[in-house]
Design an enzyme around this catalytic site. Structure first.
Site, mmCIF file in Angstrom:
data_model
loop_
_atom_site.group_PDB
_atom_site.id
_atom_site.type_symbol
_atom_site.label_atom_id
_atom_site.label_comp_id
_atom_site.label_asym_id
_atom_site.label_seq_id
_atom_site.Cartn_x
_atom_site.Cartn_y
_atom_site.Cartn_z
ATOM 1 N N LYS A 114 0.853 -0.976 -0.081
ATOM 2 C CA LYS A 114 0.045 0.259 -0.112
ATOM 3 C C LYS A 114 1.111 1.539 -0.270
ATOM 4 O O LYS A 114 -0.025 2.148 -0.435
ATOM 5 C CB LYS A 114 -1.048 -0.254 1.134
ATOM 6 C CG LYS A 114 -2.357 -0.855 0.607
ATOM 7 C CD LYS A 114 -3.365 -0.679 2.218
ATOM 8 C CE LYS A 114 -4.771 -1.274 1.964
ATOM 9 N NZ LYS A 114 -5.434 -1.719 3.271
ATOM 10 N N LYS A 197 -8.812 -10.847 -7.260
ATOM 11 C CA LYS A 197 -9.873 -11.255 -6.124
ATOM 12 C C LYS A 197 -10.921 -9.793 -6.612
ATOM 13 O O LYS A 197 -11.309 -8.647 -6.718
ATOM 14 C CB LYS A 197 -9.154 -10.817 -5.289
ATOM 15 C CG LYS A 197 -10.078 -10.778 -3.907
ATOM 16 C CD LYS A 197 -9.244 -10.599 -2.322
ATOM 17 C CE LYS A 197 -9.319 -9.470 -1.899
ATOM 18 N NZ LYS A 197 -10.294 -9.268 -1.082
ATOM 19 N N LYS A 200 -14.179 -4.272 -2.203
ATOM 20 C CA LYS A 200 -14.938 -3.567 -2.194
ATOM 21 C C LYS A 200 -14.863 -2.351 -3.041
ATOM 22 O O LYS A 200 -15.134 -0.614 -3.050
ATOM 23 C CB LYS A 200 -14.585 -3.380 -0.845
ATOM 24 C CG LYS A 200 -15.993 -4.144 0.580
ATOM 25 C CD LYS A 200 -16.300 -3.726 1.192
ATOM 26 C CE LYS A 200 -15.116 -4.268 2.257
ATOM 27 N NZ LYS A 200 -14.010 -3.652 3.454
HETATM 28 P P1 ADP Z 1 -12.384 -5.949 0.021
HETATM 29 O O1 ADP Z 1 -11.482 -6.728 -0.624
HETATM 30 O O2 ADP Z 1 -13.383 -6.417 0.502
HETATM 31 O O3 ADP Z 1 -13.030 -4.736 1.150
HETATM 32 P P2 ADP Z 1 -11.483 -7.327 3.107
HETATM 33 O O4 ADP Z 1 -10.086 -7.059 3.078
HETATM 34 O O5 ADP Z 1 -12.286 -5.750 3.240
HETATM 35 O O6 ADP Z 1 -12.599 -6.962 1.431
HETATM 36 O O7 ADP Z 1 -12.068 -8.278 3.629
HETATM 37 C C1 ADP Z 1 -12.872 -8.143 4.295
HETATM 38 C C2 ADP Z 1 -13.386 -9.875 4.326
HETATM 39 O O8 ADP Z 1 -14.004 -10.287 3.346
HETATM 40 C C3 ADP Z 1 -11.880 -10.644 5.017
HETATM 41 O O9 ADP Z 1 -12.472 -11.969 6.122
HETATM 42 C C4 ADP Z 1 -12.066 -11.673 3.147
HETATM 43 O O10 ADP Z 1 -11.011 -12.635 3.281
HETATM 44 C C5 ADP Z 1 -13.067 -11.816 2.779
HETATM 45 N N1 ADP Z 1 -12.860 -11.617 1.695
HETATM 46 C C6 ADP Z 1 -13.210 -10.315 0.646
HETATM 47 N N2 ADP Z 1 -13.052 -10.514 -0.676
HETATM 48 C C7 ADP Z 1 -13.200 -12.141 -0.897
HETATM 49 C C8 ADP Z 1 -13.335 -12.241 -1.978
HETATM 50 N N3 ADP Z 1 -13.325 -11.490 -3.425
HETATM 51 N N4 ADP Z 1 -13.285 -13.582 -2.108
HETATM 52 C C9 ADP Z 1 -13.735 -14.014 -0.584
HETATM 53 N N5 ADP Z 1 -13.262 -13.237 0.536
HETATM 54 C C10 ADP Z 1 -13.206 -12.085 0.378
HETATM 55 NA NA NA Z 2 -9.873 -3.601 2.049
#
Ligand code: ADP
Ligand code: NA
Length: 330
Positions: A114, A197, A200
């Site tokens: 980051k 992946k 959000k």
């Molecule tokens: P994002 O990338 O959507 O901001 P976060 O990093 O805030 O997600 O992760 C929040 C939770 O959701 C974590 O437990 C993470 O492992 C799960 N998670 C996020 N994106 C995925 C994905 N594409 N597939 C499976 N689990 C995910």
């Molecule tokens: Na995130």
């Protein structure tokens, strides 16, 4: 018999959660509630490491909490609260930062990634100490088990090191937690770019299935998802990442195995397959969306739930923090 303690959380970094958050976190959390004394937090202090409009952050925090509840996290059974409502998080983070090595924190790969992307002027000290705040989140509750994605595994390892270091310096204080890494089969990819992946914080809307999208929009995104020229519904992560991702979502939401789905759709085209999946996703997300809207429609009740749960969290967190103050000489 008391159940083992479990802690997990998500950042309120968008108005809606996405299918990966739902499948990779919320569905698993929902099931873990039976066997654990679970604490689920909306980690708004962590979200401050990104630029945020204050009113928008407050709104995202409430919406994230509403989505936890709508997805089946029961605030009467688990402790579902907003991180900043429990002051002990920031206080313990400070104390833990004084036993964290500068080099140790600098080795965190998420920080390295980051900070490289942001550049040094846009990289805050808060981003650097993010994993220390996460350690405080976990250790305050004497957590035994932390379900996380593999991108967070290094942070849980740091948490374990800090717990052990504090315990050996000051005497037994913290439970040393264990990470439980989500199964690779629960990883969801972007519909338009199925080797990255679903997230959000994705820039393009077309590849993300938002939990709060209108049902017709959800169906449209699935019908337009990237596939391949072969035309057969078959799981192959290397050669057919798009179709494999759709199979993963289908399987996660129905409980049918990938093999079952492959034979069900043998000899049928991608159109049929996508239509089937769209129905499944709309049937799953539709009622969750309705419940979220109902919860947001009654802000006083949502506030009451969050305040009651913060009080429960506060009680546990305060006991740990008092012990820590005592041990270090405050
Ligand atoms: P994002 O990338 O959507 O901001 P976060 O990093 O805030 O997600 O992760 C929040 C939770 O959701 C974590 O437990 C993470 O492992 C799960 N998670 C996020 N994106 C995925 C994905 N594409 N597939 C499976 N689990 C995910
Ligand atoms: Na995130």
């Amino acid at each position: 018999m008391t159940k083992p303690r479990l802690y997990s959380g998500m950042q309120p970094s968008a108005d809606s959660l996405q299918a990966g958050n739902y499948i990779g976190a919320l569905l698993q959390w929902r099931d873990l509630q039976d066997s654990y004394d679970a604490f689920f937090s909306v980690v708004d202090l962590h979200a401050l490491t990104q630029p945020n409009d204050p009113a928008a952050l407050r709104e995202k925090t409430r919406r994230t909490a509403a989505q936890y509840i709508a997805a089946g996290i029961e605030p009467s059974r688990s402790t579902l609260y907003v991180q900043s409502h429990v002051r002990a998080h920031a206080e313990l983070a400070w104390i833990l930062s004084t036993i964290t090595g500068f080099g140790e924190a600098g080795r965190m790969t998420q920080f390295k990634d980051k900070s490289q992307r942001y550049g040094s002027d846009a990289t805050s000290v808060g981003l650097f100490t993010y994993p220390v705040l996460m350690a405080a989140d976990i250790l305050l509750y004497q957590t035994e088990v932390v379900p996380v994605g593999d991108d967070q595994k290094q942070h849980v390892e740091l948490t374990r090191d800090l717990a052990e270091r504090f315990n050996s310096r000051y005497g037994q204080t913290f439970t040393v937690p264990k990470p439980v890494i989500q199964k690779d089969t629960a990883r969801i990819y972007d519909l338009q770019n199925p080797t990255s992946k679903m997230s959000k914080s994705s820039e393009s809307d077309a590849g993300v299935l938002w939990l709060l999208d209108e049902p017709s929009k959800t169906a449209k995104k699935i019908m337009r998802a990237v596939t391949d020229a072969e035309g057969s519904v078959r799981f192959d992560r290397e050669e057919k990442p798009g179709v494999s991702n759709l199979l993963t979502i289908y399987s996660a939401l129905t409980g049918r195995s990938i093999e079952q789905l492959e034979s069900e759709y043998a000899g049928r085209g991608y159109g049929d397959f996508k239509k089937g999946l769209a129905e499944v996703v709309v049937e799953e997300f539709g009622p969750v969306r309705e419940r979220v809207l109902a919860l947001l429609d009654d802000p006083a009740e949502l506030d009451r739930i969050l305040a009651a749960n913060a009080a429960k969290a506060d009680e546990v967190a305060d006991a740990t923090l008092s012990d820590v103050y005592d041990k270090v000489g405050l």
